[in-house]
Design a protein around this motif. Structure first.
Motif, PDB file in Angstrom:
ATOM      1  N   LEU A 542       0.828  -1.210   0.000  1.00 48.98           N
ATOM      2  CA  LEU A 542       0.000   0.000   0.000  1.00 48.98           C
ATOM      3  C   LEU A 542       0.861   1.259   0.000  1.00 48.98           C
ATOM      4  O   LEU A 542       0.598   2.215  -0.736  1.00 48.98           O
ATOM      5  N   LEU A 543       1.897   1.267   0.853  1.00 50.76           N
ATOM      6  CA  LEU A 543       2.778   2.437   0.890  1.00 50.76           C
ATOM      7  C   LEU A 543       3.496   2.629  -0.444  1.00 50.76           C
ATOM      8  O   LEU A 543       3.644   3.755  -0.926  1.00 50.76           O
ATOM      9  N   TYR A 544       3.938   1.536  -1.036  1.00 45.29           N
ATOM     10  CA  TYR A 544       4.620   1.623  -2.322  1.00 45.29           C
ATOM     11  C   TYR A 544       3.707   2.240  -3.374  1.00 45.29           C
ATOM     12  O   TYR A 544       4.119   3.125  -4.134  1.00 45.29           O
ATOM     13  N   VAL A 545       2.463   1.788  -3.417  1.00 40.96           N
ATOM     14  CA  VAL A 545       1.508   2.308  -4.403  1.00 40.96           C
ATOM     15  C   VAL A 545       1.238   3.792  -4.155  1.00 40.96           C
ATOM     16  O   VAL A 545       1.248   4.609  -5.083  1.00 40.96           O
ATOM     17  N   LEU A 546       0.999   4.167  -2.897  1.00 36.31           N
ATOM     18  CA  LEU A 546       0.700   5.563  -2.580  1.00 36.31           C
ATOM     19  C   LEU A 546       1.896   6.468  -2.867  1.00 36.31           C
ATOM     20  O   LEU A 546       1.729   7.571  -3.406  1.00 36.31           O
ATOM     21  N   ILE A 547       3.096   6.016  -2.514  1.00 34.07           N
ATOM     22  CA  ILE A 547       4.296   6.821  -2.774  1.00 34.07           C
ATOM     23  C   ILE A 547       4.524   6.959  -4.275  1.00 34.07           C
ATOM     24  O   ILE A 547       4.871   8.041  -4.767  1.00 34.07           O
ATOM     25  N   ARG A 548       4.315   5.895  -5.012  1.00 36.24           N
ATOM     26  CA  ARG A 548       4.505   5.943  -6.462  1.00 36.24           C
ATOM     27  C   ARG A 548       3.530   6.922  -7.112  1.00 36.24           C
ATOM     28  O   ARG A 548       3.900   7.728  -7.957  1.00 36.24           O
ATOM     29  N   ILE A 549       2.256   6.842  -6.690  1.00 37.56           N
ATOM     30  CA  ILE A 549       1.259   7.767  -7.225  1.00 37.56           C
ATOM     31  C   ILE A 549       1.575   9.204  -6.797  1.00 37.56           C
ATOM     32  O   ILE A 549       1.483  10.141  -7.592  1.00 37.56           O
ATOM     33  N   GLY A 550       1.971   9.355  -5.528  1.00 35.45           N
ATOM     34  CA  GLY A 550       2.289  10.684  -5.025  1.00 35.45           C
ATOM     35  C   GLY A 550       3.478  11.291  -5.731  1.00 35.45           C
ATOM     36  O   GLY A 550       3.485  12.480  -6.065  1.00 35.45           O
ATOM     37  N   ARG A 551       4.522  10.497  -5.973  1.00 37.20           N
ATOM     38  CA  ARG A 551       5.693  10.996  -6.689  1.00 37.20           C
ATOM     39  C   ARG A 551       5.334  11.393  -8.119  1.00 37.20           C
ATOM     40  O   ARG A 551       5.793  12.429  -8.619  1.00 37.20           O
ATOM     41  N   ARG A 552       4.527  10.585  -8.764  1.00 35.38           N
ATOM     42  CA  ARG A 552       4.132  10.897 -10.130  1.00 35.38           C
ATOM     43  C   ARG A 552       3.335  12.196 -10.179  1.00 35.38           C
ATOM     44  O   ARG A 552       3.505  13.017 -11.088  1.00 35.38           O
ATOM     45  N   GLU A 553       2.465  12.384  -9.193  1.00 36.68           N
ATOM     46  CA  GLU A 553       1.690  13.634  -9.125  1.00 36.68           C
ATOM     47  C   GLU A 553       2.607  14.836  -8.921  1.00 36.68           C
ATOM     48  O   GLU A 553       2.470  15.867  -9.601  1.00 36.68           O
ATOM     49  N   GLU A 554       3.572  14.718  -7.994  1.00 34.82           N
ATOM     50  CA  GLU A 554       4.479  15.827  -7.725  1.00 34.82           C
ATOM     51  C   GLU A 554       5.334  16.152  -8.948  1.00 34.82           C
ATOM     52  O   GLU A 554       5.513  17.335  -9.289  1.00 34.82           O
ATOM     53  N   ILE A 555       5.856  15.136  -9.611  1.00 32.80           N
ATOM     54  CA  ILE A 555       6.682  15.367 -10.790  1.00 32.80           C
ATOM     55  C   ILE A 555       5.858  15.993 -11.904  1.00 32.80           C
ATOM     56  O   ILE A 555       6.344  16.865 -12.642  1.00 32.80           O
ATOM     57  N   GLN A 556       4.595  15.587 -12.022  1.00 38.21           N
ATOM     58  CA  GLN A 556       3.722  16.160 -13.044  1.00 38.21           C
ATOM     59  C   GLN A 556       3.526  17.653 -12.820  1.00 38.21           C
ATOM     60  O   GLN A 556       3.682  18.463 -13.740  1.00 38.21           O
ATOM     61  N   ILE A 557       3.204  18.038 -11.583  1.00 39.12           N
ATOM     62  CA  ILE A 557       2.999  19.450 -11.271  1.00 39.12           C
ATOM     63  C   ILE A 557       4.315  20.207 -11.395  1.00 39.12           C
ATOM     64  O   ILE A 557       4.366  21.331 -11.922  1.00 39.12           O
ATOM     65  N   PHE A 558       5.398  19.615 -10.910  1.00 35.98           N
ATOM     66  CA  PHE A 558       6.711  20.242 -11.003  1.00 35.98           C
ATOM     67  C   PHE A 558       7.093  20.498 -12.460  1.00 35.98           C
ATOM     68  O   PHE A 558       7.612  21.571 -12.803  1.00 35.98           O
ATOM     69  N   SER A 559       6.835  19.529 -13.324  1.00 40.66           N
ATOM     70  CA  SER A 559       7.166  19.673 -14.740  1.00 40.66           C
ATOM     71  C   SER A 559       6.343  20.775 -15.377  1.00 40.66           C
ATOM     72  O   SER A 559       6.843  21.511 -16.238  1.00 40.66           O
ATOM     73  N   THR A 560       5.084  20.893 -14.986  1.00 41.78           N
ATOM     74  CA  THR A 560       4.225  21.931 -15.540  1.00 41.78           C
ATOM     75  C   THR A 560       4.696  23.319 -15.118  1.00 41.78           C
ATOM     76  O   THR A 560       4.729  24.251 -15.921  1.00 41.78           O
ATOM     77  N   MET A 561       5.080  23.467 -13.854  1.00 42.80           N
ATOM     78  CA  MET A 561       5.507  24.767 -13.347  1.00 42.80           C
ATOM     79  C   MET A 561       6.940  25.109 -13.758  1.00 42.80           C
ATOM     80  O   MET A 561       7.331  26.267 -13.707  1.00 42.80           O
ATOM     81  N   ASN A 562       7.696  24.115 -14.158  1.00 33.83           N
ATOM     82  CA  ASN A 562       9.085  24.344 -14.568  1.00 33.83           C
ATOM     83  C   ASN A 562       9.341  23.624 -15.889  1.00 33.83           C
ATOM     84  O   ASN A 562      10.063  22.619 -15.924  1.00 33.83           O
ATOM     85  N   PRO A 563       8.743  24.110 -16.987  1.00 31.86           N
ATOM     86  CA  PRO A 563       8.796  23.368 -18.253  1.00 31.86           C
ATOM     87  C   PRO A 563      10.183  23.278 -18.870  1.00 31.86           C
ATOM     88  O   PRO A 563      10.415  22.469 -19.748  1.00 31.86           O
ATOM     89  N   TYR A 564      11.120  24.110 -18.422  1.00 26.75           N
ATOM     90  CA  TYR A 564      12.471  24.132 -18.959  1.00 26.75           C
ATOM     91  C   TYR A 564      13.393  23.187 -18.208  1.00 26.75           C
ATOM     92  O   TYR A 564      14.575  23.097 -18.492  1.00 26.75           O
ATOM     93  N   VAL A 565      12.848  22.452 -17.218  1.00 26.19           N
ATOM     94  CA  VAL A 565      13.717  21.714 -16.296  1.00 26.19           C
ATOM     95  C   VAL A 565      14.456  20.582 -16.986  1.00 26.19           C
ATOM     96  O   VAL A 565      15.554  20.235 -16.597  1.00 26.19           O
ATOM     97  N   GLN A 566      13.893  19.989 -18.046  1.00 27.17           N
ATOM     98  CA  GLN A 566      14.571  18.881 -18.717  1.00 27.17           C
ATOM     99  C   GLN A 566      15.915  19.334 -19.277  1.00 27.17           C
ATOM    100  O   GLN A 566      16.928  18.648 -19.138  1.00 27.17           O
ATOM    101  N   GLU A 567      15.931  20.526 -19.897  1.00 28.09           N
ATOM    102  CA  GLU A 567      17.187  21.057 -20.408  1.00 28.09           C
ATOM    103  C   GLU A 567      18.108  21.460 -19.266  1.00 28.09           C
ATOM    104  O   GLU A 567      19.322  21.273 -19.323  1.00 28.09           O
ATOM    105  N   GLN A 568      17.515  22.004 -18.193  1.00 27.84           N
ATOM    106  CA  GLN A 568      18.309  22.423 -17.034  1.00 27.84           C
ATOM    107  C   GLN A 568      19.033  21.233 -16.403  1.00 27.84           C
ATOM    108  O   GLN A 568      20.191  21.334 -15.999  1.00 27.84           O
ATOM    109  N   LEU A 569      18.342  20.085 -16.340  1.00 26.02           N
ATOM    110  CA  LEU A 569      18.919  18.918 -15.688  1.00 26.02           C
ATOM    111  C   LEU A 569      20.152  18.398 -16.425  1.00 26.02           C
ATOM    112  O   LEU A 569      21.036  17.811 -15.823  1.00 26.02           O
ATOM    113  N   ARG A 570      20.214  18.637 -17.719  1.00 29.66           N
ATOM    114  CA  ARG A 570      21.355  18.141 -18.485  1.00 29.66           C
ATOM    115  C   ARG A 570      22.647  18.870 -18.126  1.00 29.66           C
ATOM    116  O   ARG A 570      23.734  18.390 -18.399  1.00 29.66           O
ATOM    117  N   HIS A 571      22.506  20.068 -17.544  1.00 32.09           N
ATOM    118  CA  HIS A 571      23.676  20.876 -17.233  1.00 32.09           C
ATOM    119  C   HIS A 571      23.837  21.102 -15.744  1.00 32.09           C
ATOM    120  O   HIS A 571      24.541  22.014 -15.328  1.00 32.09           O
TER     121      HIS A 571
END
Length: 608
Positions: A542-571
């Motif tokens: 149960l914890l694994y499922v909730l953490i996985r869903i929670g992480r995916r939600e956070e990364i989704q919102i983070f990606s939306t608010m920081n759309p340039y982050v993929q290029e930023q991460l490369r450097h």
């Protein structure tokens, strides 16, 4: 370089046309020629300078630091370019660093010669003013990272239609109830947005006006300058054009509107080409993987517990036993909470978790003990024992209720916006309770069997605590949040509200049942061990499922608010990105080093 060569260069330069030849010859005789090697700085950001440079041969790179301390490439300039003129015209510190790319030869103009050129040639003066204006706005737009996905050449075009507005302290920029057709970005100073319920500070990098432009509704807040400030102002047509042309920015502003004014989402007046598809998640492993601070905690607390346990066995000192009791009670709970927190992308400071942990230990444990003695182990409940399922069920209901009450009482509702918030705060509340419970059991056995009995209890509970109160309360808090605590909860996509409530109730029932079965006294000892193994496996799943869903939600919102982050991460250095977090002054969220805007409140992030 000879004086004649310098004169020829100045004479042919388009910026210096109109300056009499005799003045150019005088200037050529006093200009210094300076050579720079690859990587050498012509100008250093933040320093005070009294000269500027004409690039004669070679190329230079112009860069600046943004709000979060990352280097931004502003331009690459070649022969004929003039650098450093901003500091001379505005008499301020360097606003950028200029670095040689390969070998560079430049002509150095001091302030006196620069001013002579400006006085002798209206074309030179006007060109400098226009160039400085565009460069300054371009740098500030690049620093205002809401536009970071726009290619640099097109951002320069945007700088040409952006104006600078100076505002004095106390000036009202937008009044509540007023409608504006402009978009504002703070480039210097401090403003305050005051509404019905709260006041919010707006600093460099923050912006406002997007809700009015997208929905054609009056402002719900009053924006006032609390000190002399500077704004970058963009018209409505330019703002909407940018959103229509750049889909990542469009999605970013729609997410900002959802954060700041979710009730206005349905009032968006402009069709940007159909329903927005979800932003693709960041796939960079440095961001996706959890931090590993829990290993350090385990090594320090666990190692200390082992050393203290050995000393306690040999010395059998009462004060040392108390220290061992405290450390042994904390080692499992603190490690588990740190482990869960390491999986959270957008969390809060450790002090916030410590407050929940301590609040549960100080409040939840004593209250649960008191209620159980009053309702279950008093005269009316004397016939019940843990061999009857009714008693552990009542215990489970009481303990879950008081631990959830701690979360509700100590955490403001608006702070719990993501599923992982509920999981982490629930784990902290559950483990605070478990720590006190372990210490009580250890104290009881210390009196009965000296150090050996106490240590055996503490070691067993340290190993089993992650499968008990911490996991149960984390799951229960997640269920409570999904069903009740947040209208903005989106952990399961487009699941309807009734399904969310049903899922939340199911989680709560499962957790209460698992706790009751854990406490139930089986007639056969092996049956008890088998049931604990089953319960532990269910907890982990149960914890694994909730953490996985929670992480995916956070990364989704983070990606939306920081759309340039993929290029930023490369450097970005992965170690720097995962260990250095940015603190949001608006809501207190800790965000990854690669982010520039807070995914919880939309405010610009900055290093202090």
């Amino acid at each position: 370089m000879s004086s004649e060569d310098v004169f020829s260069f100045l004479h042919d330069h388009p910026l210096l046309r109109g300056i009499p030849e005799d003045e150019l010859r005088i200037a050529a005789s006093s200009i210094r020629s300076i050579d720079f090697i690859d990587g050498q700085s012509l100008l250093v950001e933040g320093e005070i300078g009294a000269e500027c440079y004409f690039i004669r041969t070679g190329n230079v790179q112009v860069s600046s630091r943004n709000l979060v301390g990352n280097s931004m490439l502003l331009a690459e300039l070649g022969p004929g370019a003039l650098v450093g003129e901003i500091g001379l015209l505005q008499d301020e510190r360097r606003t950028a660093r200029v670095t040689a790319i390969g070998d560079v030869s430049a002509l150095c103009l001091d302030r006196q010669l620069f001013e002579l050129f400006a006085e002798s040639s209206p074309l030179f003066h006007e060109s400098m003013l226009q160039t400085v204006r565009i460069r300054m706005i371009h740098r500030k737009l690049r620093n205002a990272t809401i536009w970071s996905v726009i290619p640099d050449s097109e951002l320069r075009g945007l700088a040409e239609v952006t104006t600078v507005r100076k505002v004095a302290k106390g000036e009202i920029i937008v009044a509540a109830g007023a409608l504006t057709d402009q978009f504002y970005m703070v480039s210097k100073g401090r403003l305050e947005a005051s509404g019905r319920r709260k006041k919010t500070a707006l600093l460099e990098g923050d912006f406002f006006g997007e809700a009015m432009l997208l929905t054609d509704t009056p402002s719900e807040v009053t924006i006032t300058a609390t000190e002399d400030s500077e704004l970058l102002v963009m018209g409505k047509s330019e703002f909407l054009y940018v959103l229509r042309y750049y889909v990542p920015i469009q999605k970013q502003f729609m997410e900002i509107l959802r954060i700041r004014a979710p009730h206005l989402i349905s009032k968006v007046k402009y069709d940007f080409g159909g329903e927005l598809a979800p932003v693709s998640e960041v796939r960079n492993s440095s961001l996706a993987k959890a931090k590993e601070h829990w290993i350090d905690v385990l090594l320090w607390l666990g190692g200390g517990f082992i050393a203290l346990s050995l000393l306690a066995l040999f010395l059998n000192n009462s004060w040392l036993n108390i220290v061992v009791l405290i450390v042994g009670g904390l080692v499992g709970p603190v490690t588990f909470v740190t482990y869960i927190r390491d999986h959270q992308l957008l969390g809060f400071r450790q002090s916030r978790l410590s407050l929940i942990f301590a609040g549960s230990a100080i409040f939840a444990a004593p209250v649960a003990w008191l209620l159980e003695r009053m309702w279950l182990f008093g005269i009316d409940g004397s016939s019940l024992d843990f061999a009857q399922f009714q008693l552990p069920l009542y215990v489970s209901l009481i303990e879950k209720s008081v631990k959830l009450l701690v979360c509700i009482a100590l955490v403001r509702r608006k702070q719990i916006q993501f599923l992982m918030d509920a999981v982490v705060f629930g784990a902290a509340a559950g483990m605070g309770f478990a720590a006190v419970e372990s210490m009580i059991y250890g104290w009881t056995h210390m009196g009965e069997a000296s150090s050996g009995g106490m240590l055996s209890v503490l070691w067993i509970r340290a190993l089993l605590s992650p499968f008990g109160h911490g996991a149960w309360t984390a799951i229960a808090a997640a269920g409570f949040w999904i069903g009740v605590a947040s209208k903005k909860s989106r952990p399961f996509g487009n699941m309807r509200a009734v399904n969310k409530v049903g899922f939340a109730i199911l989680l709560l029932i499962i957790v209460i049942g698992l706790h009751a079965l854990w406490d139930y006294r089986f007639a056969n000892g092996w049956a008890k061990v088998g049931m604990m193994v089953v319960i532990g496996c269910i907890d982990i799943i149960l914890l694994y499922v909730l953490i996985r869903i929670g992480r995916r939600e956070e990364i989704q919102i983070f990606s939306t608010m920081n759309p340039y982050v993929q290029e930023q991460l490369r450097h970005t250095d992965p170690d720097e990105m995962t260990t250095c977090e940015l603190h949001c002054s608006g809501c207190g969220t800790l965000s990854p080093r690669s982010s520039r805007y807070c995914a919880r409140c939309g405010h610009a992030l900055r290093i202090k």
